[in-house]
Design an enzyme around this catalytic site. Structure first.
Site, PDB file in Angstrom:
ATOM      1  N   GLY A  45      -8.895  -1.659  -6.862  1.00 48.90           N
ATOM      2  CA  GLY A  45      -7.937  -1.505  -5.768  1.00 48.90           C
ATOM      3  C   GLY A  45      -6.670  -0.730  -6.086  1.00 48.90           C
ATOM      4  N   GLU A 100      -0.979  -3.594  -9.910  1.00 48.81           N
ATOM      5  CA  GLU A 100      -1.934  -4.261  -9.013  1.00 48.81           C
ATOM      6  C   GLU A 100      -1.779  -3.738  -7.591  1.00 48.81           C
ATOM      7  OE1 GLU A 100      -4.407  -5.895  -8.301  1.00 48.81           O
ATOM      8  OE2 GLU A 100      -4.602  -7.856  -9.244  1.00 48.81           O
ATOM      9  N   ASP A 101      -2.839  -3.878  -6.808  1.00 44.90           N
ATOM     10  CA  ASP A 101      -2.774  -3.426  -5.420  1.00 44.90           C
ATOM     11  C   ASP A 101      -2.053  -4.430  -4.517  1.00 44.90           C
ATOM     12  OD1 ASP A 101      -4.831  -5.298  -5.664  1.00 44.90           O
ATOM     13  OD2 ASP A 101      -6.329  -4.143  -4.567  1.00 44.90           O
ATOM     14  N   ASP A 104      -1.939 -11.905  -3.268  1.00 42.57           N
ATOM     15  CA  ASP A 104      -2.210 -12.739  -2.100  1.00 42.57           C
ATOM     16  C   ASP A 104      -1.842 -14.178  -2.488  1.00 42.57           C
ATOM     17  OD1 ASP A 104      -3.354 -13.281   0.438  1.00 42.57           O
ATOM     18  OD2 ASP A 104      -5.307 -13.648  -0.436  1.00 42.57           O
ATOM     19  N   LYS A 132       1.746 -10.184  -0.252  1.00 42.68           N
ATOM     20  CA  LYS A 132       1.434 -11.003   0.928  1.00 42.68           C
ATOM     21  C   LYS A 132       2.007 -12.393   0.660  1.00 42.68           C
ATOM     22  CE  LYS A 132      -2.894 -10.305   2.675  1.00 42.68           C
ATOM     23  NZ  LYS A 132      -4.332 -10.678   2.825  1.00 42.68           N
ATOM     24  N   PHE A 153      -5.502  -8.917   6.922  1.00 42.77           N
ATOM     25  CA  PHE A 153      -6.343  -8.252   5.936  1.00 42.77           C
ATOM     26  C   PHE A 153      -6.045  -6.755   5.937  1.00 42.77           C
ATOM     27  CE2 PHE A 153      -9.896  -6.702   3.551  1.00 42.77           C
ATOM     28  CZ  PHE A 153     -10.012  -7.688   2.570  1.00 42.77           C
ATOM     29  N   ASP A 160      -9.930  -2.307  -0.175  1.00 41.28           N
ATOM     30  CA  ASP A 160     -11.219  -2.202   0.491  1.00 41.28           C
ATOM     31  C   ASP A 160     -11.576  -3.413   1.324  1.00 41.28           C
ATOM     32  OD1 ASP A 160     -11.656  -3.958  -1.824  1.00 41.28           O
ATOM     33  OD2 ASP A 160     -13.773  -3.830  -1.261  1.00 41.28           O
ATOM     34  N   ARG A 166     -11.304   2.464   1.032  1.00 41.44           N
ATOM     35  CA  ARG A 166     -10.350   2.768  -0.049  1.00 41.44           C
ATOM     36  C   ARG A 166      -9.751   4.155   0.105  1.00 41.44           C
ATOM     37  NH1 ARG A 166     -11.104  -1.282  -3.934  1.00 41.44           N
ATOM     38  NH2 ARG A 166     -13.237  -1.946  -4.311  1.00 41.44           N
TER      39      ARG A 166
HETATM   40  P1  IMP Z   1      -5.072 -13.425  -5.145  1.00 35.97           P
HETATM   41  O1  IMP Z   1      -5.638 -14.023  -6.390  1.00 35.97           O
HETATM   42  O2  IMP Z   1      -5.272 -14.312  -3.954  1.00 35.97           O
HETATM   43  O3  IMP Z   1      -3.611 -13.021  -5.284  1.00 35.97           O
HETATM   44  O4  IMP Z   1      -5.971 -12.188  -4.816  1.00 35.97           O
HETATM   45  C1  IMP Z   1      -5.637 -10.935  -5.093  1.00 35.97           C
HETATM   46  C2  IMP Z   1      -6.838 -10.012  -4.895  1.00 35.97           C
HETATM   47  O5  IMP Z   1      -7.542 -10.284  -3.661  1.00 35.97           O
HETATM   48  C3  IMP Z   1      -6.334  -8.606  -4.774  1.00 35.97           C
HETATM   49  O6  IMP Z   1      -6.259  -7.969  -6.034  1.00 35.97           O
HETATM   50  C4  IMP Z   1      -7.334  -7.970  -3.847  1.00 35.97           C
HETATM   51  O7  IMP Z   1      -8.420  -7.480  -4.611  1.00 35.97           O
HETATM   52  C5  IMP Z   1      -7.832  -9.090  -2.956  1.00 35.97           C
HETATM   53  N1  IMP Z   1      -7.122  -9.105  -1.657  1.00 35.97           N
HETATM   54  C6  IMP Z   1      -6.257 -10.052  -1.219  1.00 35.97           C
HETATM   55  N2  IMP Z   1      -5.790  -9.760   0.011  1.00 35.97           N
HETATM   56  C7  IMP Z   1      -6.370  -8.588   0.349  1.00 35.97           C
HETATM   57  C8  IMP Z   1      -6.258  -7.747   1.525  1.00 35.97           C
HETATM   58  O8  IMP Z   1      -5.519  -8.003   2.492  1.00 35.97           O
HETATM   59  N3  IMP Z   1      -7.000  -6.614   1.516  1.00 35.97           N
HETATM   60  C9  IMP Z   1      -7.812  -6.255   0.472  1.00 35.97           C
HETATM   61  N4  IMP Z   1      -7.941  -6.998  -0.644  1.00 35.97           N
HETATM   62  C10 IMP Z   1      -7.226  -8.167  -0.706  1.00 35.97           C
HETATM   63 MG    MG Z   2      -7.521  -6.377  -6.819  1.00 33.43          MG
END
Ligand code: IMP
Ligand code: MG
Length: 183
Positions: A45, A100-101, A104, A132, A153, A160, A166
């Protein structure tokens, strides 16, 4: 490029992203002045973000890549991270900047931090394009943040849904009836 029936509402335009990434590059250049940060891009990402970001950093940097997948396979993060492609170089005694992208729940980054710290970097910081915040389940330190985003999302500019989108030059909110994937 758009999958049938998916609709995407623009959140940040190509121009807005370009401007913000330029500012982030300047912030990073100021922060690491006199040092050589080692940027670690989390695949897949963050790859588009990294490639624009590095061209806005006016320092002697190095880069490496790590690919991780989170167990669980849904849009919910389990926080258990499996390294599917490890770094090529050691991070020992380096000023490491994770790129990182999106953060969440924060569980993936939290786990990544533990993995990285165990390898004895001199310093560990994080740069994330999208935060987020509303969804955070754990404390994580974010040092450089591109944009805060709503609990939706997001796709485009490297992010993606099921592997697609992407390559969109902008960031958008994806509206579909069955939201179940993404990584
Ligand atoms: P976390 O562990 O919940 O912080 O998840 C982070 C990962 O979930 C990111 O690196 C993304 O790969 C994926 N992710 C979380 N939210 C989104 C979104 O809105 N769009 C796309 N990928 C997401
Ligand atoms: Mg990711």
């Amino acid at each position: 490029m758009k999958r049938t029936n998916d609709s995407i509402r623009i959140l940040f335009t190509e121009e807005q992203i370009k401007e913000r990434v330029r500012e982030l590059g300047e912030e990073i250049s100021r922060f690491y002045k006199g040092r050589s940060p080692h940027l670690v891009c989390i695949l897949r990402g963050a790859v588009i973000f990294l490639s624009d970001l590095v061209r806005n950093i006016d320092l002697p940097i190095t880069i490496d890549f790590m690919a991780v997948s989170s167990y669980g396979g849904s849009d919910r993060s389990s926080g258990i991270v499996k390294i599917t492609k490890d770094l090529d170089e050691t991070i020992e005694n380096k000023d490491v900047l994770i790129v990182e992208d999106i953060i969440d729940t924060g569980l993936t980054l939290k786990h990544l931090h533990q993995i990285f710290l165990a390898r004895n970097p001199r310093d560990l910081k994080t740069c994330v394009l999208l935060d987020k915040k509303e969804r955070r389940l754990t404390d994580v330190d974010l040092d450089f943040i591109g944009f805060e985003v709503p609990n939706e999302f997001i796709v485009g500019y490297g992010l993606d849904y099921g592997g697609f989108y992407r390559n969109l030059p902008f960031l958008g909110i994806l509206n579909i009836s069955e939201l179940s994937g993404g990584e």
